[in-house]
Scaffold this active site. Structure first.
Site, PDB file in Angstrom:
ATOM      1  N   GLY A 106      32.058 -13.702 -32.721  1.00 55.28           N
ATOM      2  CA  GLY A 106      33.621 -13.111 -33.089  1.00 55.28           C
ATOM      3  C   GLY A 106      34.792 -13.594 -32.846  1.00 55.28           C
ATOM      4  N   LYS A 107      35.772 -13.549 -33.700  1.00 54.12           N
ATOM      5  CA  LYS A 107      37.055 -14.200 -33.268  1.00 54.12           C
ATOM      6  C   LYS A 107      38.237 -13.311 -33.428  1.00 54.12           C
ATOM      7  CE  LYS A 107      36.050 -19.058 -34.551  1.00 54.12           C
ATOM      8  NZ  LYS A 107      36.620 -20.162 -35.400  1.00 54.12           N
ATOM      9  N   GLY A 108      39.269 -13.297 -32.759  1.00 56.02           N
ATOM     10  CA  GLY A 108      40.221 -12.116 -33.027  1.00 56.02           C
ATOM     11  C   GLY A 108      41.632 -13.062 -32.648  1.00 56.02           C
ATOM     12  N   ARG A 109      42.603 -12.235 -32.361  1.00 57.68           N
ATOM     13  CA  ARG A 109      43.937 -12.667 -32.100  1.00 57.68           C
ATOM     14  C   ARG A 109      44.200 -13.351 -30.697  1.00 57.68           C
ATOM     15  NH1 ARG A 109      48.374  -8.178 -33.318  1.00 57.68           N
ATOM     16  NH2 ARG A 109      46.708  -7.870 -34.676  1.00 57.68           N
ATOM     17  N   TYR A 110      43.205 -12.757 -30.023  1.00 58.70           N
ATOM     18  CA  TYR A 110      43.411 -13.163 -28.415  1.00 58.70           C
ATOM     19  C   TYR A 110      42.232 -14.063 -27.863  1.00 58.70           C
ATOM     20  CZ  TYR A 110      46.749  -9.637 -28.928  1.00 58.70           C
ATOM     21  OH  TYR A 110      47.799  -8.735 -29.336  1.00 58.70           O
ATOM     22  N   VAL A 126      34.631 -14.760 -28.899  1.00 54.96           N
ATOM     23  CA  VAL A 126      33.495 -13.961 -28.024  1.00 54.96           C
ATOM     24  C   VAL A 126      32.232 -14.927 -28.461  1.00 54.96           C
ATOM     25  CG1 VAL A 126      31.929 -12.177 -27.741  1.00 54.96           C
ATOM     26  CG2 VAL A 126      34.490 -11.829 -28.097  1.00 54.96           C
ATOM     27  N   LYS A 156      33.516 -14.022 -23.297  1.00 57.03           N
ATOM     28  CA  LYS A 156      34.964 -13.879 -24.008  1.00 57.03           C
ATOM     29  C   LYS A 156      35.702 -15.030 -23.568  1.00 57.03           C
ATOM     30  CE  LYS A 156      38.482 -10.410 -25.259  1.00 57.03           C
ATOM     31  NZ  LYS A 156      38.930  -9.101 -25.005  1.00 57.03           N
ATOM     32  N   ASP A 208      44.212   0.817 -25.180  1.00 55.78           N
ATOM     33  CA  ASP A 208      43.830   0.171 -26.412  1.00 55.78           C
ATOM     34  C   ASP A 208      42.466   0.642 -26.877  1.00 55.78           C
ATOM     35  OD1 ASP A 208      44.227  -1.434 -28.648  1.00 55.78           O
ATOM     36  OD2 ASP A 208      43.769  -3.215 -27.816  1.00 55.78           O
TER      37      ASP A 208
END
Length: 509
Positions: free
Chosen positions: A215-219, A222, A235, A336
């Protein structure tokens, strides 16, 4: 660095040729010589007396002008005679009576060099060589200084190395054939936090092999990793989200958060890879992924739907409540909560993840710990009081009520995927029909605060008793007035009651 700057002028002074004593001082009671004198400066005389005789040639308006004479002042002769010949002028000097009689100055020609020219070139060469040498030495000193600075900076980024000692020796020891479960069970009795002791955390972190990015995100990213044959989730935080990594690490290491519906923490570490510092948070690995991904691919029956929402409510209730005693914990608000921050376990339950924005409150000290993180929650899940900026930021209950609003939205996402009478809705995020994919703060404020819209409840829900109960429950999470919303514990009890009534119905059948 100071030493290098002080050495530079000394090196230049050493490298430059030093003049002889004869050049430095004029002679005492100098001897005078008779010299031939020819040219405009001689007047009617054909000779002169001085310390040096000369013969010169210069070009004036294209004509060659020859002159002979004497220097009566030592310094004047020294300055002129030392000057190398140029294409427009040449001077030859000598000492002795009438020594310049047979000397004729010549302008330099190609391929011919004069002693003065050789000396001049030698001096220039030595100066250039000395400057180059000094610059190289200074560059070396700068390189050494930068290397020391980088090493010192790395030590600062790894403060636990200083406090607890380096762990290089531990990596080669057998942590050993213990499983993660053994290590975590043992750590429960060795401290107040949820994680392993710092040294064991760092040992585990250094022994992990990253296998695939899940997984990839803004922050950050993973990864699925492996530690002694066991899968773990790693992470990797981006540098701009260092505050979230620090907050989550601090919380897990100081608070007893071990609960089946809170993501299990294993270790945290700063590590250097590919010449950059990476921030790692190592947790249990759940191969089914986030609830957001799971709901897009999977439909639910009544049992699995209730199992999911009840487990989320249980995890949230555990966060919100303060537990006293040696194995206690402060009250925590997530801030959140959303389907992407909830993971699905193999047994069908869920666990809450990502505590980077969490707020802690201790009743005994009445201290509210908000942390120091500029990041804000997800706009789509923000409560009305957050969007219109009327939230009481110094009141802990305000943050819990924000979590309840978000829980109601997650409950709506899950309920849409529950099949009843053969009908089910496609997965959609909350407010999908009234805001764009990446809504702005203003988009959400208009929909939630000004228009006071709520996610649509499909008509088919009211023909199913479970969905009807869930619809009533989520509406009680969406009150515009925050204090009117249910508590996490009340939600957990209501869902337990719905689940028990379903079991009773099955038994009666």
């Amino acid at each position: 660095m100071v030493d290098g700057v002080m050495i530079l002028p000394v090196l230049i002074m050493i490298a430059l040729p030093s003049p002889s004593m004869e050049d430095e001082k004029p002679k005492v009671n100098p001897k005078l010589y008779m010299c031939v004198c020819e040219g405009l400066s001689c007047g009617n005389e054909d000779h002169c007396e001085g310390q040096q005789c000369f013969s010169s040639l210069s070009i004036n308006d294209g004509f060659h002008v020859y002159q002979k004479g004497c220097f009566q002042v030592y310094e004047q002769g020294k300055m002129t005679c030392k000057t190398p010949p140029s294409p427009g002028q040449a001077v030859e000097c000598c000492q002795g009576d009438w020594c310049n009689r047979n000397i004729t100055a010549q302008l330099p020609t190609k391929g011919k060099s004069f002693p003065g020219t050789q000396n001049f070139h030698l001096e220039v060469g030595l100066i250039i060589l000395s400057v180059v040498f000094a610059v190289c030495l200074l560059a070396c000193l700068l390189g050494v200084a930068l290397r020391k600075f980088k090493r010192r900076n790395q030590e600062r980024l790894n403060p636990r190395d200083v406090e607890y000692g380096t762990i290089e020796g531990l990596i080669t020891t057998n942590v050993g054939d213990s499983t993660l479960a053994d290590l975590l069970d043992h750590s429960c009795t060795s401290g107040s936090g949820s994680g392993l002791p710092f040294l064991v955390q760092r040992t585990v972190a250094r022994q992990i092999t990253l296998l695939e990015c899940v997984g990839k995100g803004r922050y950050g990213e993973v990864w699925r990793g492996s530690w002694q044959g066991e899968n773990v989730a790693v992470k990797i935080f981006s540098s701009r989200d260092e505050k979230s990594w620090f907050r989550e690490t601090e919380l897990y290491n100081t608070v007893m958060l071990r609960h089946e519906n809170i993501l299990g923490f294993i270790a945290s570490d700063m590590t250097s890879r590919h010449s950059s510092t990476q921030l790692w948070l190592i947790t249990h690995y759940h191969e089914m992924g986030s609830l957001y991904d799971y709901l897009q691919l999977t439909t639910l029956d009544t049992v699995s739907c209730l199992r999911i929402v009840l487990s989320i409510a249980s995890g949230l209730a555990h966060l919100h409540i303060e537990i006293f005693g040696t194995q206690g914990k402060p009250a925590i608000a997530h801030r959140d909560l959303k389907s992407k921050n909830i993971l699905v376990k193999k047994n069908g339950q869920c666990c809450i993840a990502d505590l980077g924005l969490a707020v802690m409150h201790s009743q005994s000290t009445n201290q509210l710990d908000v942390g120091n993180n500029p990041r804000v929650g997800t706009k789509r899940y923000m409560a009305p009081e957050v969007l219109d900026e009327t939230i009481q930021v110094d009141c802990f209950d305000s943050y819990k009520r924000v979590d309840i609003w978000a829980f109601g939205l997650v409950l709506w996402e899950v309920a849409r995927r529950m099949v009843s009478n053969g009908i089910v809705e496609d997965y959609k995020p909350p407010f999908y029909d009234v805001v764009p994919n990446d809504p702005s703060f203003e988009d959400m404020r208009k929909v939630v605060c000004v228009d006071q819209q709520r996610p649509n409840i499909p008509n088919r829900w009211f023909s199913d008793p479970t969905l009807t109960s869930l619809a009533k429950l989520m509406k009680e999470c969406w009150y515009q007035n925050p204090s009117a919303r249910l508590t996490a514990l009340r939600i957990k009890k209501t869902l337990t009651k719905i689940d028990n009534s379903l079991d009773k119905l099955k038994t009666d059948c």
